[in-house]
Design a protein around this motif. Structure first.
Motif, PDB file in Angstrom:
ATOM      1  N   ALA A  23     -18.570  -3.005  -3.752  1.00  0.00           N
ATOM      2  CA  ALA A  23     -17.171  -2.564  -3.748  1.00  0.00           C
ATOM      3  C   ALA A  23     -17.061  -1.113  -4.201  1.00  0.00           C
ATOM      4  CB  ALA A  23     -16.317  -3.474  -4.628  1.00  0.00           C
ATOM      5  N   PHE A  24     -17.866  -0.720  -5.183  1.00  0.00           N
ATOM      6  CA  PHE A  24     -17.758   0.630  -5.749  1.00  0.00           C
ATOM      7  C   PHE A  24     -18.702   1.636  -5.106  1.00  0.00           C
ATOM      8  CE2 PHE A  24     -15.542  -1.687  -9.074  1.00  0.00           C
ATOM      9  CZ  PHE A  24     -14.546  -0.794  -9.438  1.00  0.00           C
ATOM     10  N   VAL A  83     -11.853  -4.287 -11.233  1.00  0.00           N
ATOM     11  CA  VAL A  83     -11.437  -5.223 -10.174  1.00  0.00           C
ATOM     12  C   VAL A  83     -12.134  -4.775  -8.891  1.00  0.00           C
ATOM     13  CG1 VAL A  83      -9.264  -3.934  -9.833  1.00  0.00           C
ATOM     14  CG2 VAL A  83      -9.506  -6.235  -8.865  1.00  0.00           C
ATOM     15  N   VAL A  85     -13.087  -5.906  -4.687  1.00  0.00           N
ATOM     16  CA  VAL A  85     -12.942  -6.775  -3.515  1.00  0.00           C
ATOM     17  C   VAL A  85     -14.033  -6.388  -2.514  1.00  0.00           C
ATOM     18  CG1 VAL A  85     -11.417  -7.424  -1.590  1.00  0.00           C
ATOM     19  CG2 VAL A  85     -10.473  -7.142  -3.886  1.00  0.00           C
ATOM     20  N   GLN A  90     -11.117  -5.999   1.995  1.00  0.00           N
ATOM     21  CA  GLN A  90     -10.102  -5.206   1.298  1.00  0.00           C
ATOM     22  C   GLN A  90      -8.810  -5.073   2.115  1.00  0.00           C
ATOM     23  OE1 GLN A  90     -11.963  -1.522  -0.016  1.00  0.00           O
ATOM     24  NE2 GLN A  90     -13.377  -2.617  -1.346  1.00  0.00           N
ATOM     25  N   SER A  91      -7.740  -4.780   1.418  1.00  0.00           N
ATOM     26  CA  SER A  91      -6.400  -4.590   2.006  1.00  0.00           C
ATOM     27  C   SER A  91      -5.853  -5.840   2.676  1.00  0.00           C
ATOM     28  CB  SER A  91      -6.396  -3.413   2.987  1.00  0.00           C
ATOM     29  OG  SER A  91      -6.574  -2.218   2.273  1.00  0.00           O
ATOM     30  N   LYS A  92      -6.248  -6.996   2.154  1.00  0.00           N
ATOM     31  CA  LYS A  92      -5.682  -8.270   2.633  1.00  0.00           C
ATOM     32  C   LYS A  92      -4.908  -8.968   1.515  1.00  0.00           C
ATOM     33  CE  LYS A  92      -9.631  -9.167   5.747  1.00  0.00           C
ATOM     34  NZ  LYS A  92      -9.001  -8.681   6.986  1.00  0.00           N
ATOM     35  N   GLY A  93      -4.691  -8.263   0.419  1.00  0.00           N
ATOM     36  CA  GLY A  93      -3.902  -8.838  -0.667  1.00  0.00           C
ATOM     37  C   GLY A  93      -4.717  -9.554  -1.735  1.00  0.00           C
ATOM     38  N   ILE A  94      -6.041  -9.473  -1.645  1.00  0.00           N
ATOM     39  CA  ILE A  94      -6.874 -10.189  -2.623  1.00  0.00           C
ATOM     40  C   ILE A  94      -6.817  -9.507  -3.993  1.00  0.00           C
ATOM     41  CG2 ILE A  94      -9.250 -10.911  -3.174  1.00  0.00           C
ATOM     42  CD1 ILE A  94      -9.685 -11.256  -0.143  1.00  0.00           C
ATOM     43  N   GLY A  95      -6.851  -8.161  -3.993  1.00  0.00           N
ATOM     44  CA  GLY A  95      -6.727  -7.432  -5.256  1.00  0.00           C
ATOM     45  C   GLY A  95      -5.408  -7.787  -5.940  1.00  0.00           C
ATOM     46  N   LYS A  96      -4.361  -7.822  -5.152  1.00  0.00           N
ATOM     47  CA  LYS A  96      -3.033  -8.163  -5.681  1.00  0.00           C
ATOM     48  C   LYS A  96      -3.028  -9.559  -6.320  1.00  0.00           C
ATOM     49  CE  LYS A  96       1.676  -8.810  -4.146  1.00  0.00           C
ATOM     50  NZ  LYS A  96       2.658  -8.588  -3.114  1.00  0.00           N
ATOM     51  N   HIS A 119      -6.364   3.991 -10.113  1.00  0.00           N
ATOM     52  CA  HIS A 119      -5.569   4.686  -9.100  1.00  0.00           C
ATOM     53  C   HIS A 119      -4.077   4.629  -9.430  1.00  0.00           C
ATOM     54  CE1 HIS A 119      -9.205   4.630  -6.758  1.00  0.00           C
ATOM     55  NE2 HIS A 119      -9.278   3.315  -6.859  1.00  0.00           N
ATOM     56  N   THR A 121      -1.699   5.258  -7.518  1.00  0.00           N
ATOM     57  CA  THR A 121      -0.863   4.788  -6.408  1.00  0.00           C
ATOM     58  C   THR A 121      -0.954   3.266  -6.275  1.00  0.00           C
ATOM     59  OG1 THR A 121      -2.739   5.243  -4.975  1.00  0.00           O
ATOM     60  CG2 THR A 121      -0.988   6.886  -5.033  1.00  0.00           C
ATOM     61  N   TYR A 122      -1.945   2.640  -6.912  1.00  0.00           N
ATOM     62  CA  TYR A 122      -2.150   1.194  -6.743  1.00  0.00           C
ATOM     63  C   TYR A 122      -1.523   0.382  -7.882  1.00  0.00           C
ATOM     64  CZ  TYR A 122      -4.576  -3.197  -5.665  1.00  0.00           C
ATOM     65  OH  TYR A 122      -4.853  -4.502  -5.346  1.00  0.00           O
ATOM     66  N   TYR A 123      -1.880   0.715  -9.125  1.00  0.00           N
ATOM     67  CA  TYR A 123      -1.490  -0.147 -10.250  1.00  0.00           C
ATOM     68  C   TYR A 123       0.012  -0.168 -10.562  1.00  0.00           C
ATOM     69  CZ  TYR A 123      -6.424  -0.808 -10.726  1.00  0.00           C
ATOM     70  OH  TYR A 123      -7.725  -1.149 -10.463  1.00  0.00           O
ATOM     71  N   LYS A 125       2.294  -0.844  -8.728  1.00  0.00           N
ATOM     72  CA  LYS A 125       2.855  -2.026  -8.029  1.00  0.00           C
ATOM     73  C   LYS A 125       2.872  -3.263  -8.921  1.00  0.00           C
ATOM     74  CE  LYS A 125       0.700  -0.635  -3.692  1.00  0.00           C
ATOM     75  NZ  LYS A 125      -0.135  -0.968  -2.571  1.00  0.00           N
TER      76      LYS A 125
HETATM   77  C1  LIG Z   1      -8.873  -1.390  -5.302  1.00  0.00           C
HETATM   78  C2  LIG Z   1      -9.137  -2.806  -4.752  1.00  0.00           C
HETATM   79  C3  LIG Z   1      -9.549  -3.722  -5.886  1.00  0.00           C
HETATM   80  C4  LIG Z   1      -7.810  -3.299  -4.142  1.00  0.00           C
HETATM   81  O1  LIG Z   1      -7.984  -4.594  -3.641  1.00  0.00           O
HETATM   82  P1  LIG Z   1      -7.480  -4.975  -2.170  1.00  0.00           P
HETATM   83  O2  LIG Z   1      -7.593  -6.442  -2.013  1.00  0.00           O
HETATM   84  O3  LIG Z   1      -8.162  -4.105  -1.182  1.00  0.00           O
HETATM   85  O4  LIG Z   1      -5.944  -4.493  -2.277  1.00  0.00           O
HETATM   86  P2  LIG Z   1      -4.636  -5.277  -1.843  1.00  0.00           P
HETATM   87  O5  LIG Z   1      -4.867  -5.886  -0.501  1.00  0.00           O
HETATM   88  O6  LIG Z   1      -4.122  -6.104  -2.942  1.00  0.00           O
HETATM   89  O7  LIG Z   1      -3.670  -4.084  -1.729  1.00  0.00           O
HETATM   90  C5  LIG Z   1      -3.769  -3.271  -0.628  1.00  0.00           C
HETATM   91  C6  LIG Z   1      -2.997  -2.022  -0.900  1.00  0.00           C
HETATM   92  O8  LIG Z   1      -3.681  -1.255  -1.874  1.00  0.00           O
HETATM   93  C7  LIG Z   1      -4.006   0.008  -1.356  1.00  0.00           C
HETATM   94  N1  LIG Z   1      -5.284   0.410  -1.907  1.00  0.00           N
HETATM   95  C8  LIG Z   1      -6.478  -0.197  -1.758  1.00  0.00           C
HETATM   96  N2  LIG Z   1      -7.426   0.522  -2.383  1.00  0.00           N
HETATM   97  C9  LIG Z   1      -6.791   1.585  -2.944  1.00  0.00           C
HETATM   98  C10 LIG Z   1      -7.226   2.696  -3.688  1.00  0.00           C
HETATM   99  N3  LIG Z   1      -8.502   2.883  -3.987  1.00  0.00           N
HETATM  100  N4  LIG Z   1      -6.291   3.588  -4.101  1.00  0.00           N
HETATM  101  C11 LIG Z   1      -4.995   3.433  -3.791  1.00  0.00           C
HETATM  102  N5  LIG Z   1      -4.524   2.409  -3.050  1.00  0.00           N
HETATM  103  C12 LIG Z   1      -5.430   1.505  -2.644  1.00  0.00           C
HETATM  104  C13 LIG Z   1      -4.052  -0.182   0.136  1.00  0.00           C
HETATM  105  O9  LIG Z   1      -3.788   1.028   0.807  1.00  0.00           O
HETATM  106  C14 LIG Z   1      -2.922  -1.197   0.351  1.00  0.00           C
HETATM  107  O10 LIG Z   1      -1.657  -0.553   0.329  1.00  0.00           O
HETATM  108  P3  LIG Z   1      -0.394  -1.210   1.078  1.00  0.00           P
HETATM  109  O11 LIG Z   1      -0.153  -2.559   0.449  1.00  0.00           O
HETATM  110  O12 LIG Z   1       0.691  -0.234   0.818  1.00  0.00           O
HETATM  111  O13 LIG Z   1      -0.824  -1.315   2.499  1.00  0.00           O
HETATM  112  C15 LIG Z   1     -10.214  -2.816  -3.644  1.00  0.00           C
HETATM  113  O14 LIG Z   1      -9.803  -1.987  -2.595  1.00  0.00           O
HETATM  114  C16 LIG Z   1     -11.583  -2.385  -4.136  1.00  0.00           C
HETATM  115  O15 LIG Z   1     -12.400  -3.208  -4.520  1.00  0.00           O
HETATM  116  N6  LIG Z   1     -11.866  -1.081  -4.082  1.00  0.00           N
HETATM  117  C17 LIG Z   1     -13.159  -0.556  -4.488  1.00  0.00           C
HETATM  118  C18 LIG Z   1     -13.350  -0.681  -5.978  1.00  0.00           C
HETATM  119  C19 LIG Z   1     -12.239  -0.026  -6.767  1.00  0.00           C
HETATM  120  O16 LIG Z   1     -11.873   1.106  -6.506  1.00  0.00           O
HETATM  121  N7  LIG Z   1     -11.705  -0.768  -7.748  1.00  0.00           N
HETATM  122  C20 LIG Z   1     -10.602  -0.333  -8.562  1.00  0.00           C
HETATM  123  C21 LIG Z   1     -11.053   0.622  -9.597  1.00  0.00           C
HETATM  124  S1  LIG Z   1      -9.664   1.324 -10.437  1.00  0.00           S
END
Ligand SMILES: CC(C)(COP(=O)(O)OP(=O)(O)OC[C@H]1O[C@@H](n2cnc3c(N)ncnc32)[C@H](O)[C@@H]1OP(=O)(O)O)[C@@H](O)C(=O)NCCC(=O)NCCS
Length: 174
Positions: A23-24, A83, A85, A90-96, A119, A121-123, A125
């Motif tokens: 993932a990373f 966290v 995925v 990724q981007s299927k709502g699993i992180g959420k 990030h 822009t992510y957290y 939410k």
């Molecule tokens: C970050 C991560 C955990 C999110 O999980 P996910 O299942 O892909 O995310 P979700 O499906 O819940 O959410 C998708 C949304 O997050 C956004 N998103 C995903 N990765 C992102 C990132 N690195 N930065 C900002 N936004 C991100 C997507 O664009 C999407 O946006 P939308 O809902 O507006 O379309 C996953 O992408 C991952 O494993 N990334 C690599 C490891 C990482 O960076 N972990 C977090 C460290 S802070």
């Protein structure tokens, strides 16, 4: 798509290790040690078994999240780290799902707030705001936008002030 969020079991550790590494792999905001960090944290006094969660899809582990205890002043909170995925999932709502379920369990366990470095822009939410708005500070140099805190219950961070003390395992990179 049915995703099951459940507590991690001992026998998941190997699969989780490789998932985190993958993932990373391409992340610019990573020291590429998160998989080893999780192994260290499982042996930490700050480990909370109920908050080490996996997302299972079709018999495979698709995601993982870990929250560990941190201290801020005389308060005990949790920190979300890391966290992950699986890249193709990724981007299927699993992180959420992992974050929202983790927060729910944490609140049930009595934790009032959570800290994250990540990030900006992510957290937000999931209720995270700049930690500095609460008077919560990082113990290391970090941009103000990326160090965030969320209340897990209303007013949970009202009386919290100070520097976050993470588990020592965060600073024991091999
Ligand atoms: C970050 C991560 C955990 C999110 O999980 P996910 O299942 O892909 O995310 P979700 O499906 O819940 O959410 C998708 C949304 O997050 C956004 N998103 C995903 N990765 C992102 C990132 N690195 N930065 C900002 N936004 C991100 C997507 O664009 C999407 O946006 P939308 O809902 O507006 O379309 C996953 O992408 C991952 O494993 N990334 C690599 C490891 C990482 O960076 N972990 C977090 C460290 S802070």
């Amino acid at each position: 798509m049915h995703i099951l969020i459940r507590q991690e079991k001992n026998e998941d550790a190997n699969e989780v290790y490789h998932l985190i590494q993958q993932a990373f792999e391409d992340s610019d905001y990573s020291d590429h040690d998160e998989h080893n960090l999780v192994n260290r944290l499982r042996n930490s006094t700050k480990f909370i078994p109920e908050l080490s969660l996996v997302a299972e899809y079709d018999g495979q582990i698709a995601g993982h999240i870990l929250f560990t205890e941190v201290h801020v002043g005389d308060q005990t909170l949790i920190a979300l780290a890391p966290v992950s995925v699986r890249p193709e999932m990724q981007s299927k709502g699993i992180g959420k799902l992992l974050i929202t379920e983790g927060h729910k369990i944490a609140a049930q366990l009595g934790y009032k707030g959570s800290i994250v470095l990540g990030h900006d822009t992510y957290y937000p939410k999931f209720g995270y705001k700049k930690a500095s708005q609460y008077g919560i500070e990082a113990p290391f140099e970090v941009s103000d936008d990326h160090f965030m805190a969320a209340e897990l219950i209303d007013g949970g961070l009202t009386d919290v002030r100070g520097v976050v003390e993470y588990a020592k395992e965060f600073f024991e990179k091999e």
